[in-house]
Write a protein that holds these residues in place. Structure first.
Motif, short mmCIF file in Angstrom:
data_model
loop_
_atom_site.label_atom_id
_atom_site.label_comp_id
_atom_site.label_asym_id
_atom_site.label_seq_id
_atom_site.Cartn_x
_atom_site.Cartn_y
_atom_site.Cartn_z
N LEU A 19 7.35 101.40 51.39
CA LEU A 19 8.72 101.23 50.92
C LEU A 19 9.48 100.24 51.79
CD1 LEU A 19 9.65 104.92 50.03
CD2 LEU A 19 9.31 103.04 48.42
N ALA A 20 9.26 100.30 53.10
CA ALA A 20 9.93 99.36 54.00
C ALA A 20 9.44 97.93 53.74
CB ALA A 20 9.67 99.76 55.44
N ARG A 21 8.16 97.78 53.49
CA ARG A 21 7.61 96.44 53.24
C ARG A 21 8.15 95.87 51.93
NH1 ARG A 21 3.31 94.29 50.49
NH2 ARG A 21 2.35 92.43 51.41
N ILE A 22 8.19 96.70 50.88
CA ILE A 22 8.72 96.22 49.59
C ILE A 22 10.18 95.82 49.74
CG2 ILE A 22 9.34 96.98 47.27
CD1 ILE A 22 6.82 98.66 47.25
N THR A 23 10.95 96.63 50.44
CA THR A 23 12.36 96.30 50.64
C THR A 23 12.53 95.00 51.40
OG1 THR A 23 12.88 98.67 50.70
CG2 THR A 23 14.55 97.17 51.55
N ALA A 24 11.69 94.78 52.40
CA ALA A 24 11.80 93.56 53.20
C ALA A 24 11.56 92.31 52.38
CB ALA A 24 10.81 93.62 54.37
N TYR A 25 10.67 92.37 51.40
CA TYR A 25 10.29 91.17 50.64
C TYR A 25 11.03 91.02 49.32
CZ TYR A 25 6.54 89.95 53.82
OH TYR A 25 5.83 89.57 54.93
N THR A 26 11.76 92.05 48.92
CA THR A 26 12.45 91.96 47.63
C THR A 26 13.97 91.95 47.76
OG1 THR A 26 12.35 94.37 47.35
CG2 THR A 26 10.56 93.06 46.39
N ASP A 69 17.21 104.80 44.75
CA ASP A 69 18.35 104.12 44.14
C ASP A 69 18.68 102.81 44.86
OD1 ASP A 69 18.54 106.18 42.35
OD2 ASP A 69 20.16 107.22 43.42
N VAL A 70 18.66 102.83 46.19
CA VAL A 70 19.00 101.63 46.96
C VAL A 70 17.99 100.52 46.70
CG1 VAL A 70 19.28 100.68 49.28
CG2 VAL A 70 20.21 102.93 48.74
N ILE A 71 16.71 100.86 46.69
CA ILE A 71 15.68 99.84 46.48
C ILE A 71 15.73 99.31 45.06
CG2 ILE A 71 13.20 99.39 46.47
CD1 ILE A 71 12.86 101.46 48.64
N ASN A 72 15.92 100.18 44.08
CA ASN A 72 15.94 99.74 42.68
C ASN A 72 17.16 98.91 42.33
OD1 ASN A 72 13.47 100.83 41.74
ND2 ASN A 72 14.38 102.87 41.60
N GLU A 73 18.23 99.03 43.10
CA GLU A 73 19.40 98.20 42.86
C GLU A 73 19.09 96.71 43.01
OE1 GLU A 73 22.47 99.47 45.45
OE2 GLU A 73 22.92 101.30 44.32
N ASP A 74 18.14 96.40 43.88
CA ASP A 74 17.76 95.01 44.11
C ASP A 74 16.60 94.56 43.23
OD1 ASP A 74 19.67 94.72 46.14
OD2 ASP A 74 18.31 95.60 47.62
N LEU A 75 16.12 95.46 42.35
CA LEU A 75 14.98 95.14 41.49
C LEU A 75 15.36 95.29 40.03
CD1 LEU A 75 12.22 97.12 43.42
CD2 LEU A 75 12.69 94.67 43.57
N ALA A 76 16.57 94.87 39.69
CA ALA A 76 17.09 95.10 38.35
C ALA A 76 16.21 94.50 37.26
CB ALA A 76 18.51 94.56 38.24
N GLY A 77 15.66 93.30 37.48
CA GLY A 77 14.92 92.63 36.43
C GLY A 77 13.42 92.59 36.64
N ASP A 78 12.90 93.18 37.68
CA ASP A 78 11.48 93.12 37.99
C ASP A 78 10.83 94.45 37.64
OD1 ASP A 78 8.95 92.81 39.08
OD2 ASP A 78 9.68 91.58 40.75
N ALA A 79 10.21 94.50 36.46
CA ALA A 79 9.62 95.75 35.98
C ALA A 79 8.42 96.17 36.82
CB ALA A 79 9.21 95.61 34.52
N VAL A 80 7.64 95.18 37.28
CA VAL A 80 6.44 95.50 38.06
C VAL A 80 6.82 96.15 39.39
CG1 VAL A 80 4.40 94.56 39.19
CG2 VAL A 80 5.12 93.65 36.98
N GLU A 81 7.78 95.54 40.09
CA GLU A 81 8.20 96.08 41.37
C GLU A 81 8.87 97.45 41.19
OE1 GLU A 81 7.56 95.04 44.24
OE2 GLU A 81 6.80 93.01 43.90
N ARG A 82 9.65 97.60 40.14
CA ARG A 82 10.29 98.89 39.89
C ARG A 82 9.26 99.98 39.62
NH1 ARG A 82 15.83 98.94 38.60
NH2 ARG A 82 15.51 100.78 37.31
N SER A 83 8.19 99.61 38.91
CA SER A 83 7.12 100.57 38.66
C SER A 83 6.42 100.97 39.95
CB SER A 83 6.12 99.98 37.67
OG SER A 83 5.02 100.84 37.48
#
Length: 276
Positions: free
Chosen positions: A52-59, A124-138
């Motif tokens: 989760l930390a790695r995904i947040t760092a890159y997205t 919720d915090v991570i998904n706020e920055d992934l509004a249009g990326d379905a793959v990352e949200r999944s």
């Protein structure tokens, strides 16, 4: 004439000893399974927090969101252990010491299951920055589901202890066996019975005590932190800090190299950004 009849038939005690050995083995194995399952869940939690930390760092492009995720990931294992130990009085202190945002603090403390609310906030915090990326949200949704599974499995370990009747019967049987064993050994061995009885009692009571210690791995007063929970706390905190600061450092180095031959010093990092 003997006031107390002495039993000289070893066969009865051999049979009783065999039954007692099976009881001790089954009980110790079940306790160790609970301990190892708890350790596996904490190991899975470390992996999930790193991902989760790695995904947040890159997205995420928002430094405030990164800092919120870092703090929530850091406070979660402490809330989890406090929740499993039933020590709810320490949770407000844990949240306040970690420096969470006031809104996050209120939302966590208002919940009956505070680790569960913390997981919700992380998602919720991570998904706020992934509004249009379905793959990352999944992908994030899968990690949050695994985090919830860890929480549920740990609650199951605490909520379903070894049956009390089984534990009591084993302890009573062990006490009866060790108290009556000298009646069989004295006619055969004499004073040597003292040493053999002491040795056998030490071994069997030790096995029984090991089962009592490891059957509740999240009870720090009994298990004496056999799970090395403090080490896991520190590992998650340092890994989240390193992951969420690495991308910032890489970007700064790239920009500074365009302006000068050498990258700028670490002193130029803005306040609130952790370098690891």
């Amino acid at each position: 004439t003997h006031i107390i009849p002495v039993v000289t038939d070893f066969n009865i005690f051999f049979q009783m000893g065999g039954v007692l050995s099976l009881l001790l083995v089954f009980r110790t194995n079940s306790a160790y399974d609970r301990f190892w399952e708890a350790r596996r869940q904490l190991g899975a939690l470390v992996k999930i927090c790193r991902s989760l930390a790695r995904i947040t760092a890159y997205t995420s492009q928002d430094s405030e969101s990164k800092e919120r995720v870092r703090l929530l990931l850091t406070v979660f294992p402490r809330l989890l252990v406090s929740h499993l130990e039933g020590d709810f009085t320490m949770q407000p202190e844990i949240v306040s010491v970690m420096g969470l945002r006031s809104m996050d603090t209120r939302m966590i403390l208002a919940s009956r299951n505070r680790p569960f609310r913390c997981i919700q906030l992380i998602g919720d915090v991570i998904n706020e920055d992934l509004a249009g990326d379905a793959v990352e949200r999944s992908l994030v949704g899968g990690l949050i589901a695994e985090m919830l599974e860890v929480l549920g499995n740990c609650e199951r370990i605490v909520g379903c202890p070894v049956p009390l009747a089984y534990s009591r019967h084993t302890s009573r049987f062990l006490s009866f066996f060790t108290l009556t064993l000298p009646l069989v050994l004295i006619p055969q061995l004499g004073w040597v019975t003292v040493f053999l009885h002491t040795l056998s009692s030490w071994a069997m009571y030790g096995i029984d005590e090991i089962g009592h210690v490891i059957e509740n791995p999240f009870d720090s007063e009994v298990s004496q932190d056999l799970l090395a929970i403090s080490t896991i706390h520190n590992s998650i905190e340092s890994d989240a800090q390193d992951a969420l600061s690495f991308l910032y450092m890489s970007d700064r180095v790239g920009k500074d190299e365009e302006e000068s031959e050498f990258p700028r010093a670490e002193d130029d990092v803005p306040p609130g950004v952790f370098i690891g």
